[in-house]
Design a protein around this motif. Sequence first.
Motif, PDB file in Angstrom:
ATOM      1  N   GLY A 320       0.788  -1.224   0.000  1.00  0.00           N
ATOM      2  CA  GLY A 320       0.000   0.000   0.000  1.00  0.00           C
ATOM      3  C   GLY A 320       0.818   1.270   0.000  1.00  0.00           C
ATOM      4  O   GLY A 320       0.267   2.370  -0.183  1.00  0.00           O
ATOM      5  N   LEU A 321       2.139   1.160   0.196  1.00  0.00           N
ATOM      6  CA  LEU A 321       3.006   2.335   0.260  1.00  0.00           C
ATOM      7  C   LEU A 321       3.839   2.517  -1.003  1.00  0.00           C
ATOM      8  O   LEU A 321       4.619   3.467  -1.099  1.00  0.00           O
ATOM      9  CB  LEU A 321       3.946   2.215   1.472  1.00  0.00           C
ATOM     10  CG  LEU A 321       3.258   1.988   2.826  1.00  0.00           C
ATOM     11  CD1 LEU A 321       4.310   1.779   3.909  1.00  0.00           C
ATOM     12  CD2 LEU A 321       2.343   3.151   3.178  1.00  0.00           C
ATOM     13  N   ILE A 322       3.690   1.600  -1.983  1.00  0.00           N
ATOM     14  CA  ILE A 322       4.483   1.645  -3.217  1.00  0.00           C
ATOM     15  C   ILE A 322       3.694   2.354  -4.311  1.00  0.00           C
ATOM     16  O   ILE A 322       2.479   2.181  -4.436  1.00  0.00           O
ATOM     17  CB  ILE A 322       4.850   0.213  -3.664  1.00  0.00           C
ATOM     18  CG1 ILE A 322       5.668  -0.501  -2.573  1.00  0.00           C
ATOM     19  CG2 ILE A 322       5.648   0.239  -4.964  1.00  0.00           C
ATOM     20  CD1 ILE A 322       5.957  -1.949  -2.881  1.00  0.00           C
ATOM     21  N   ASP A 323       4.395   3.141  -5.144  1.00  0.00           N
ATOM     22  CA  ASP A 323       3.745   3.899  -6.213  1.00  0.00           C
ATOM     23  C   ASP A 323       3.858   3.228  -7.578  1.00  0.00           C
ATOM     24  O   ASP A 323       2.976   3.383  -8.428  1.00  0.00           O
ATOM     25  CB  ASP A 323       4.342   5.313  -6.303  1.00  0.00           C
ATOM     26  CG  ASP A 323       3.972   6.165  -5.098  1.00  0.00           C
ATOM     27  OD1 ASP A 323       2.868   5.974  -4.563  1.00  0.00           O
ATOM     28  OD2 ASP A 323       4.798   7.011  -4.688  1.00  0.00           O
ATOM     29  N   ASP A 324       4.930   2.492  -7.813  1.00  0.00           N
ATOM     30  CA  ASP A 324       5.161   1.889  -9.125  1.00  0.00           C
ATOM     31  C   ASP A 324       4.335   0.620  -9.295  1.00  0.00           C
ATOM     32  O   ASP A 324       4.387  -0.286  -8.451  1.00  0.00           O
ATOM     33  CB  ASP A 324       6.651   1.563  -9.294  1.00  0.00           C
ATOM     34  CG  ASP A 324       6.957   1.002 -10.661  1.00  0.00           C
ATOM     35  OD1 ASP A 324       6.995   1.781 -11.627  1.00  0.00           O
ATOM     36  OD2 ASP A 324       7.114  -0.236 -10.753  1.00  0.00           O
ATOM     37  N   THR A 325       3.574   0.537 -10.384  1.00  0.00           N
ATOM     38  CA  THR A 325       2.660  -0.595 -10.597  1.00  0.00           C
ATOM     39  C   THR A 325       3.395  -1.917 -10.716  1.00  0.00           C
ATOM     40  O   THR A 325       2.970  -2.916 -10.134  1.00  0.00           O
ATOM     41  CB  THR A 325       1.810  -0.368 -11.865  1.00  0.00           C
ATOM     42  OG1 THR A 325       1.042   0.833 -11.695  1.00  0.00           O
ATOM     43  CG2 THR A 325       0.868  -1.543 -12.106  1.00  0.00           C
ATOM     44  N   MET A 326       4.500  -1.940 -11.444  1.00  0.00           N
ATOM     45  CA  MET A 326       5.232  -3.190 -11.613  1.00  0.00           C
ATOM     46  C   MET A 326       5.823  -3.666 -10.290  1.00  0.00           C
ATOM     47  O   MET A 326       5.864  -4.866 -10.008  1.00  0.00           O
ATOM     48  CB  MET A 326       6.333  -3.020 -12.660  1.00  0.00           C
ATOM     49  CG  MET A 326       5.818  -2.796 -14.076  1.00  0.00           C
ATOM     50  SD  MET A 326       4.648  -4.090 -14.619  1.00  0.00           S
ATOM     51  CE  MET A 326       5.688  -5.540 -14.565  1.00  0.00           C
ATOM     52  N   GLN A 327       6.283  -2.726  -9.457  1.00  0.00           N
ATOM     53  CA  GLN A 327       6.792  -3.095  -8.136  1.00  0.00           C
ATOM     54  C   GLN A 327       5.665  -3.645  -7.262  1.00  0.00           C
ATOM     55  O   GLN A 327       5.873  -4.590  -6.491  1.00  0.00           O
ATOM     56  CB  GLN A 327       7.448  -1.889  -7.467  1.00  0.00           C
ATOM     57  CG  GLN A 327       8.761  -1.466  -8.090  1.00  0.00           C
ATOM     58  CD  GLN A 327       9.374  -0.271  -7.375  1.00  0.00           C
ATOM     59  OE1 GLN A 327       8.877   0.178  -6.349  1.00  0.00           O
ATOM     60  NE2 GLN A 327      10.456   0.256  -7.944  1.00  0.00           N
TER      61      GLN A 327
END
Length: 427
Positions: A320-327
């Motif tokens: 929930g804290l990540i912005d990059d879709t692939m990550q």
Amino acid sequence: MKTSKYRWAILALLTLAMMINYMDRAALSVAIPFITKDFHLTAAEKGLIFSCFFIGYAAFNFIGGYLSDRFGPKSVFTWSMVIWSLLCGATAGVFNFWSLLAARVLFGLGEGPVSAISNKTINNWFPVRERARAIGINQAGGPIGGALAGPVVGLLALWLGWRTAFVIIALLGLLWALVWHRMSRDLPAQSEHVSPAELQLINAERQSVAATSDAEKANLLTIITQREVLVTGGALFCYNYILFFFMTWFPSYLIDARGVSLKEMSFFSALPWLMGALGFLCGGWLIDTLYRITGKLLFSRKVVLVCSLLTSSLCIGVVGLIDDTMQIVAVMTLAIGALMLAGPGFWALIQDSVAPSCMGTAGGFMHMLSNLSGIIAPAATGFIIQSAKTYTGGFVLAAVLGLVGALVIVIFIHQRPPSAMPVVKPA
């Protein structure tokens, strides 16, 4: 003397059934963007639709397991598959929010018995040294089916419409029921395909409790209130909360929060399922390997369960804290793989704790307790999203519950002598 391996054919059918089970179940998550457009559903309404499936499903986890003890897994599984396949196909006929809600409740009734019956069948057909592996292979069918649901249902919905997609996958279940009815037996001794050598192998390591005189009959309450059943069910509740959060809301999260297309979502959402299948296979193999090396049955279950749940919870909390879709897809893939690494351990624990004659009842009750999370998780997430306008709170809550599940296993599951296990007279 030549040893036949017909037990693996039975396991192949169980695994295929689990694939169909998850494909049918995950089909709605894939088709929900189409259905939302047709019926103008809100986020809260979608959460309720996802949750209502588990009202019937949780109840029949227990009822189906109990019936498999009474009437045998062969006939109960046949009828279960027929009923849920027909109701899956009936989803094509829904016309508004309320009709879809009713269809999902009834669909859950049919699917409810699957895991308890599979567990009882594996207990009947496999020796102790192979059980965790067999459970892992069987459960791996679930994420494989979930992975297939994305591209299969998504592309069928784009090509023929979402209603036709439900009819096509329903036909697969009816075909399976016919094959299962012809090939399976309740016990290996009843099958003409099982050699004496294979039968001896299956029965060689049975716990002495299985041979206890059936004059000692435990009542239903004694079976379902065993500490192992209640505690394992509570920990599995936490495990399933993460699973159902992922199953019902991750496709919508990719579309609504990350802006991916439906076609991209169909394939992105399949990746965690494929890693989950590998997790189940590795979890079962790892448990059996640790048992073979250490000779410690309970240790082999607990260490895999706890480490896997902790890893999954950490990953879920980070997503929930990540912005990059692939990550996000990569971390969620690792989270589901770790989660399902723990899966075989729950069913192996229950197999170690109760007599074979009440395996369906105990396993079904454990599964019912755990699947109450299926009623709570989708609806709670829907309301969190609608009130907070973000998915972050849903990810955090799922992560916290995973940590709780790991602690429950560490603190409350202890070794118990076979003499303390209740025995129920076979029907």
